[in-house]
Design a protein around this motif. Structure first.
Motif, PDB file in Angstrom:
ATOM      1  N   ARG A  38       0.830  -1.195   0.000  1.00 34.77           N
ATOM      2  CA  ARG A  38       0.000   0.000   0.000  1.00 34.77           C
ATOM      3  C   ARG A  38       0.866   1.246   0.000  1.00 34.77           C
ATOM      4  O   ARG A  38       2.014   1.226   0.439  1.00 34.77           O
ATOM      5  CB  ARG A  38      -0.947   0.019   1.208  1.00 34.77           C
ATOM      6  CG  ARG A  38      -0.270   0.266   2.552  1.00 34.77           C
ATOM      7  CD  ARG A  38      -1.275   0.148   3.680  1.00 34.77           C
ATOM      8  NE  ARG A  38      -0.724   0.555   4.957  1.00 34.77           N
ATOM      9  CZ  ARG A  38      -1.357   0.458   6.122  1.00 34.77           C
ATOM     10  NH1 ARG A  38      -2.594  -0.037   6.161  1.00 34.77           N
ATOM     11  NH2 ARG A  38      -0.774   0.867   7.243  1.00 34.77           N
ATOM     12  N   GLN A  39       0.301   2.338  -0.507  1.00 43.29           N
ATOM     13  CA  GLN A  39       1.018   3.593  -0.550  1.00 43.29           C
ATOM     14  C   GLN A  39       0.051   4.749  -0.347  1.00 43.29           C
ATOM     15  O   GLN A  39      -0.912   4.899  -1.097  1.00 43.29           O
ATOM     16  CB  GLN A  39       1.761   3.768  -1.871  1.00 43.29           C
ATOM     17  CG  GLN A  39       2.654   4.996  -1.922  1.00 43.29           C
ATOM     18  CD  GLN A  39       3.555   5.014  -3.133  1.00 43.29           C
ATOM     19  OE1 GLN A  39       3.255   4.398  -4.157  1.00 43.29           O
ATOM     20  NE2 GLN A  39       4.670   5.704  -3.021  1.00 43.29           N
ATOM     21  N   THR A  91      -5.731   4.360   5.177  1.00 45.70           N
ATOM     22  CA  THR A  91      -6.072   4.966   3.896  1.00 45.70           C
ATOM     23  C   THR A  91      -4.870   4.958   2.964  1.00 45.70           C
ATOM     24  O   THR A  91      -3.799   5.467   3.302  1.00 45.70           O
ATOM     25  CB  THR A  91      -6.567   6.401   4.100  1.00 45.70           C
ATOM     26  OG1 THR A  91      -7.779   6.388   4.858  1.00 45.70           O
ATOM     27  CG2 THR A  91      -6.829   7.079   2.766  1.00 45.70           C
ATOM     28  N   ALA A  92      -5.041   4.373   1.784  1.00 44.60           N
ATOM     29  CA  ALA A  92      -3.947   4.245   0.830  1.00 44.60           C
ATOM     30  C   ALA A  92      -4.456   3.570  -0.437  1.00 44.60           C
ATOM     31  O   ALA A  92      -5.572   3.060  -0.480  1.00 44.60           O
ATOM     32  CB  ALA A  92      -2.798   3.424   1.430  1.00 44.60           C
ATOM     33  N   VAL A  93      -3.608   3.575  -1.455  1.00 41.35           N
ATOM     34  CA  VAL A  93      -3.848   2.759  -2.631  1.00 41.35           C
ATOM     35  C   VAL A  93      -3.238   1.391  -2.364  1.00 41.35           C
ATOM     36  O   VAL A  93      -2.042   1.282  -2.084  1.00 41.35           O
ATOM     37  CB  VAL A  93      -3.239   3.375  -3.901  1.00 41.35           C
ATOM     38  CG1 VAL A  93      -3.375   2.416  -5.082  1.00 41.35           C
ATOM     39  CG2 VAL A  93      -3.914   4.701  -4.226  1.00 41.35           C
ATOM     40  N   TYR A  94      -4.053   0.367  -2.443  1.00 38.40           N
ATOM     41  CA  TYR A  94      -3.603  -0.995  -2.194  1.00 38.40           C
ATOM     42  C   TYR A  94      -3.356  -1.695  -3.524  1.00 38.40           C
ATOM     43  O   TYR A  94      -4.248  -1.742  -4.373  1.00 38.40           O
ATOM     44  CB  TYR A  94      -4.629  -1.764  -1.362  1.00 38.40           C
ATOM     45  CG  TYR A  94      -4.639  -1.368   0.090  1.00 38.40           C
ATOM     46  CD1 TYR A  94      -4.132  -2.219   1.064  1.00 38.40           C
ATOM     47  CD2 TYR A  94      -5.134  -0.127   0.481  1.00 38.40           C
ATOM     48  CE1 TYR A  94      -4.124  -1.855   2.398  1.00 38.40           C
ATOM     49  CE2 TYR A  94      -5.126   0.254   1.816  1.00 38.40           C
ATOM     50  CZ  TYR A  94      -4.620  -0.612   2.775  1.00 38.40           C
ATOM     51  OH  TYR A  94      -4.614  -0.245   4.096  1.00 38.40           O
ATOM     52  N   GLY A 121      -3.996  -1.178  -8.788  1.00 40.07           N
ATOM     53  CA  GLY A 121      -4.237  -0.648  -7.463  1.00 40.07           C
ATOM     54  C   GLY A 121      -5.696  -0.290  -7.255  1.00 40.07           C
ATOM     55  O   GLY A 121      -6.417   0.029  -8.199  1.00 40.07           O
ATOM     56  N   THR A 122      -6.132  -0.337  -6.007  1.00 41.17           N
ATOM     57  CA  THR A 122      -7.491   0.039  -5.647  1.00 41.17           C
ATOM     58  C   THR A 122      -7.449   0.942  -4.418  1.00 41.17           C
ATOM     59  O   THR A 122      -6.711   0.686  -3.465  1.00 41.17           O
ATOM     60  CB  THR A 122      -8.366  -1.210  -5.398  1.00 41.17           C
ATOM     61  OG1 THR A 122      -9.714  -0.824  -5.152  1.00 41.17           O
ATOM     62  CG2 THR A 122      -7.845  -2.036  -4.224  1.00 41.17           C
ATOM     63  N   GLN A 123      -8.226   2.014  -4.452  1.00 43.36           N
ATOM     64  CA  GLN A 123      -8.204   3.011  -3.388  1.00 43.36           C
ATOM     65  C   GLN A 123      -9.033   2.560  -2.192  1.00 43.36           C
ATOM     66  O   GLN A 123     -10.186   2.160  -2.335  1.00 43.36           O
ATOM     67  CB  GLN A 123      -8.737   4.350  -3.902  1.00 43.36           C
ATOM     68  CG  GLN A 123      -8.820   5.451  -2.843  1.00 43.36           C
ATOM     69  CD  GLN A 123      -7.471   5.945  -2.406  1.00 43.36           C
ATOM     70  OE1 GLN A 123      -6.617   6.243  -3.247  1.00 43.36           O
ATOM     71  NE2 GLN A 123      -7.254   6.037  -1.089  1.00 43.36           N
ATOM     72  N   VAL A 124      -8.440   2.648  -1.014  1.00 48.25           N
ATOM     73  CA  VAL A 124      -9.130   2.400   0.240  1.00 48.25           C
ATOM     74  C   VAL A 124      -9.078   3.681   1.058  1.00 48.25           C
ATOM     75  O   VAL A 124      -8.001   4.196   1.336  1.00 48.25           O
ATOM     76  CB  VAL A 124      -8.488   1.239   1.031  1.00 48.25           C
ATOM     77  CG1 VAL A 124      -9.104   1.139   2.429  1.00 48.25           C
ATOM     78  CG2 VAL A 124      -8.653  -0.072   0.278  1.00 48.25           C
TER      79      VAL A 124
END
Length: 128
Positions: A38-39, A91-94, A121-124
């Motif tokens: 994640r980032q 909270t991050a892009v996974y 990637g998917t946003q959380v």
């Protein structure tokens, strides 16, 4: 070639849950392990969890132990990340990633360079 497609991200309140999915296609027989990184904005990419396809061994970053669970469905060539008790700092892009590398020099499952195929990637997003 290996293709990875993530899904399941979204907006959730603190304390809630999300389940991410990663579909693996292509030369799946060459994939040794699949992981989640994640980032967050302004931060470095960090390791979250990984699972070996051969025996199902899994490993987690300390900050998610007891909250996240990684699993795999061999028949569906899919890896899941069940995320419970989510916090705003999650909270991050996974991103889902897989490795077709072999050899000891690629055995560090926490290192991004040990993986050679990446999903979009998917946003959380976790609200307080």
């Amino acid at each position: 070639q290996v293709q990875l497609v993530e899904s399941g991200g979204g907006l959730v309140q603190a304390g809630g849950s999300l389940r991410l999915s990663c579909g693996v296609s292509g030369r799946t027989f060459s994939v040794y392990r699949t992981a989640w990184f994640r980032q967050a904005p302004g931060k470095e990419r960090e390791f979250v969890s990984t699972i070996d396809w051969s025996d199902g061994r899994s490993y987690y970053a300390d900050f998610v132990k007891g909250r996240f669970t990684i699993s795999r469905d061999n028949a569906k060539n899919t890896v899941y990340l069940q995320m419970n008790s989510l916090k705003p700092e999650d909270t991050a892009v996974y991103s889902c990633t897989s490795s077709t590398y072999s050899g000891y020099r690629y055995s560090d499952y926490r290192a991004a360079l040990s993986y050679n195929y990446w999903g979009q990637g998917t946003q959380v997003t976790v609200s307080s």
